[in-house]
Write a protein that holds these residues in place. Structure first.
Motif, PDB file in Angstrom:
ATOM      1  N   LYS A 293     -12.261  -0.744   1.394  1.00 39.77           N
ATOM      2  CA  LYS A 293     -12.668  -1.174   2.847  1.00 39.77           C
ATOM      3  C   LYS A 293     -11.443  -2.253   3.327  1.00 39.77           C
ATOM      4  N   ALA A 294     -11.245  -3.135   2.336  1.00 46.15           N
ATOM      5  CA  ALA A 294      -9.877  -4.157   2.809  1.00 46.15           C
ATOM      6  C   ALA A 294      -8.799  -3.254   2.813  1.00 46.15           C
ATOM      7  N   GLN A 295      -8.153  -2.262   2.384  1.00 43.52           N
ATOM      8  CA  GLN A 295      -7.154  -1.495   2.659  1.00 43.52           C
ATOM      9  C   GLN A 295      -7.296  -0.750   4.108  1.00 43.52           C
ATOM     10  N   GLU A 296      -8.332  -0.250   4.195  1.00 41.38           N
ATOM     11  CA  GLU A 296      -8.509   0.277   5.636  1.00 41.38           C
ATOM     12  C   GLU A 296      -8.291  -0.686   6.655  1.00 41.38           C
ATOM     13  N   HIS A 297      -8.815  -1.786   6.575  1.00 39.09           N
ATOM     14  CA  HIS A 297      -8.889  -2.752   7.597  1.00 39.09           C
ATOM     15  C   HIS A 297      -7.453  -3.403   7.665  1.00 39.09           C
ATOM     16  N   ILE A 298      -6.643  -3.502   6.652  1.00 42.54           N
ATOM     17  CA  ILE A 298      -5.448  -3.924   6.679  1.00 42.54           C
ATOM     18  C   ILE A 298      -4.363  -2.702   7.427  1.00 42.54           C
ATOM     19  N   ILE A 299      -4.639  -1.572   6.995  1.00 42.23           N
ATOM     20  CA  ILE A 299      -3.985  -0.301   7.620  1.00 42.23           C
ATOM     21  C   ILE A 299      -4.212  -0.169   9.133  1.00 42.23           C
ATOM     22  N   TRP A 300      -5.344   0.168   9.243  1.00 43.08           N
ATOM     23  CA  TRP A 300      -5.851   0.652  10.527  1.00 43.08           C
ATOM     24  C   TRP A 300      -6.147  -0.505  11.547  1.00 43.08           C
ATOM     25  N   ASP A 301      -6.509  -1.545  11.071  1.00 42.43           N
ATOM     26  CA  ASP A 301      -6.839  -2.606  12.421  1.00 42.43           C
ATOM     27  C   ASP A 301      -5.856  -3.657  12.432  1.00 42.43           C
ATOM     28  N   ILE A 302      -4.840  -3.579  11.496  1.00 43.89           N
ATOM     29  CA  ILE A 302      -3.851  -4.781  11.847  1.00 43.89           C
ATOM     30  C   ILE A 302      -2.310  -4.228  11.987  1.00 43.89           C
ATOM     31  N   ARG A 303      -2.103  -3.331  10.737  1.00 38.75           N
ATOM     32  CA  ARG A 303      -0.485  -2.900  10.527  1.00 38.75           C
ATOM     33  C   ARG A 303      -0.254  -1.776  11.573  1.00 38.75           C
ATOM     34  N   PHE A 304      -1.101  -1.032  11.713  1.00 37.03           N
ATOM     35  CA  PHE A 304      -0.831   0.549  12.373  1.00 37.03           C
ATOM     36  C   PHE A 304      -0.766   0.128  13.988  1.00 37.03           C
ATOM     37  N   PRO A 305      -1.700  -0.732  14.555  1.00 34.61           N
ATOM     38  CA  PRO A 305      -1.404  -1.017  15.895  1.00 34.61           C
ATOM     39  C   PRO A 305      -0.028  -1.873  16.028  1.00 34.61           C
ATOM     40  N   ARG A 306       0.152  -2.740  15.140  1.00 37.28           N
ATOM     41  CA  ARG A 306       1.221  -3.502  15.349  1.00 37.28           C
ATOM     42  C   ARG A 306       2.663  -2.650  15.261  1.00 37.28           C
TER      43      ARG A 306
ATOM     44  N   ILE B 285       0.880  -1.080   0.221  1.00 36.98           N
ATOM     45  CA  ILE B 285       0.136  -0.059   0.082  1.00 36.98           C
ATOM     46  C   ILE B 285       0.835   1.169   0.092  1.00 36.98           C
ATOM     47  N   GLN B 286       0.336   2.101  -0.787  1.00 31.37           N
ATOM     48  CA  GLN B 286       1.531   3.338  -0.914  1.00 31.37           C
ATOM     49  C   GLN B 286       1.463   4.289   0.509  1.00 31.37           C
ATOM     50  N   PRO B 287       2.458   4.943   0.630  1.00 30.71           N
ATOM     51  CA  PRO B 287       2.636   5.779   1.942  1.00 30.71           C
ATOM     52  C   PRO B 287       1.570   6.857   2.104  1.00 30.71           C
ATOM     53  N   GLU B 288       1.177   7.482   0.906  1.00 34.19           N
ATOM     54  CA  GLU B 288       0.030   8.420   0.738  1.00 34.19           C
ATOM     55  C   GLU B 288      -1.225   7.897   1.348  1.00 34.19           C
ATOM     56  N   THR B 289      -1.418   6.693   1.040  1.00 26.89           N
ATOM     57  CA  THR B 289      -2.881   6.017   1.318  1.00 26.89           C
ATOM     58  C   THR B 289      -2.747   5.733   2.881  1.00 26.89           C
ATOM     59  N   VAL B 290      -1.562   5.326   3.316  1.00 25.60           N
ATOM     60  CA  VAL B 290      -1.425   4.980   4.610  1.00 25.60           C
ATOM     61  C   VAL B 290      -1.763   6.194   5.619  1.00 25.60           C
ATOM     62  N   TRP B 291      -1.480   7.382   5.330  1.00 29.62           N
ATOM     63  CA  TRP B 291      -1.514   8.612   6.214  1.00 29.62           C
ATOM     64  C   TRP B 291      -2.942   9.190   5.853  1.00 29.62           C
ATOM     65  N   ARG B 292      -3.468   8.870   4.620  1.00 28.38           N
ATOM     66  CA  ARG B 292      -4.697   9.538   4.452  1.00 28.38           C
ATOM     67  C   ARG B 292      -5.855   8.562   5.287  1.00 28.38           C
TER      68      ARG B 292
END
Length: 330
Positions: free
Chosen positions: A38-51, A12-19
């Motif tokens: 929705k899948a990107q949001e779930h991956i970034i916000w619910d899985i990778r960010f807290p990790r 996932i692109q860094p810009e998408t991560v911060w958006r």
């Protein structure tokens, strides 16, 4: 941290991560247009960010604990495992996972069990190390090594005696350390503990500096060394218990980071503490990235990565002509 979040089976692109991140912050959410799935949001916000955030908290916390323990025993080969804190926390956490101990504390049972185990083991080491009412550094080191070995054997016995075979694999994985269970709900307590502990130690930076000069010098300068050592023992047990409860036993971070930082910025704890926290956070974040990606889609315990880095570092440090502070504690 941004790059670590972008890496994985789904790039996932860094810009998408911060958006996505900004869309969850009340003030900024109004200015961000949701053009991701929705899948990107779930991956970034619910899985990778807290990790990734948990990795930063764990790395910073272990490094700060390492700084405190190395000042406590005036030896740069010391780390949280030396005083039996991590081994004791492992016993407490294993009892919670396999037998439901401390279930009265609900979701905080694991943290409480790990803290109790760490504190009891440190207190035991503390009593073993006393000579004539004063703590002997040499006895402290030897007692810590012995108690750690005993507690790791106790942990193994608990695992073999466990009635829940399906939980044994998770315990074994947890013992080597893992951030796989990271959730937003799990971040608050360790984050507050690490921040508070670091601030408390920063306020004590002068005393930590004096402790490096030796017990006699510190006493001459007005430091109650026995009381300060007790304070450091309890604080390191608390931080280690909270960290081990959430991430498992991750070795060598508290050994490597403080020593590397001292080579860069010197021995003044006013600089050593914050820089150690920063480097420790970076190290664990990238160790976790390797743990996730080296054998993808399988994941290996993060403790394997840190041990592969820390083992050679320990050997190099041990073979140096001098590895202690102020010429003592060799």
């Amino acid at each position: 941290m941004t790059i670590a979040v972008t890496l994985g089976p789904v790039p996932i692109q860094p810009e998408t991560v911060w958006r996505i991140a900004l869309s969850h912050i009340p003030f900024f959410s109004e200015w961000v247009e949701a053009d991701w799935s929705k899948a990107q949001e779930h991956i970034i916000w619910d899985i990778r960010f807290p990790r990734v955030l948990l990795g930063a908290i764990v790395g910073a916390g272990l490094s700060v604990v390492g700084v405190a323990i190395q000042a406590l025993v005036r030896n740069s080969l010391a780390d949280p495992y030396l005083l039996g804190a991590s081994s004791g926390a492992s016993v407490g956490a294993t009892l919670v996972i396999l037998f439901g101990a401390f279930s009265v504390f609900g979701q905080y049972a694991l943290s409480f069990g790990a803290f109790v185990g760490a504190l009891l083991s440190v207190i035991f080491v503390f009593f073993l190390s006393q000579v004539g009412g004063r703590i002997s550094t040499v006895r402290l080191l030897l007692a810590g090594i012995a108690v750690s070995a005993i507690l790791m054997a106790v942990t193994s016995m608990i695992i073999f005696a466990a009635p829940k075979e399906h939980a044994i694999r998770s315990v074994l994985f947890w013992i080597k350390g893992s951030l796989a269970g990271a959730k937003w709900d799990y971040l608050t307590i360790p984050a507050l503990a690490v921040i508070a502990g670091t601030i408390v130690l920063l306020f004590q930076y002068r005393t930590l500096n004096v402790m490096l000069m030796g017990e006699e010098t510190a006493s001459t300068l007005g430091v109650n060394t026995d009381r300060f050592r007790k304070f450091l023992l309890v604080l390191t047990a608390l931080l280690t218990g909270v960290i081990v409860a959430i991430s498992g036993a991750i070795g060598f971070v508290g050994l490597m980071m403080p020593h590397i930082v001292r080579l860069i910025v010197g021995s003044d704890h006013r600089r050593v503490l914050p820089v150690s926290a920063l480097l420790g956070a970076i190290f664990i974040i990238w160790a976790d990235v390797l743990a996730r990606l080296v054998f993808a889609p399988e994941e290996i315990p993060i403790g394997i990565i840190t041990s592969l880095c820390g083992g050679p570092f320990f050997i190099w440090l041990m073979r140096r002509s001098s590895y202690s502070f102020g010429g003592g504690g060799r």
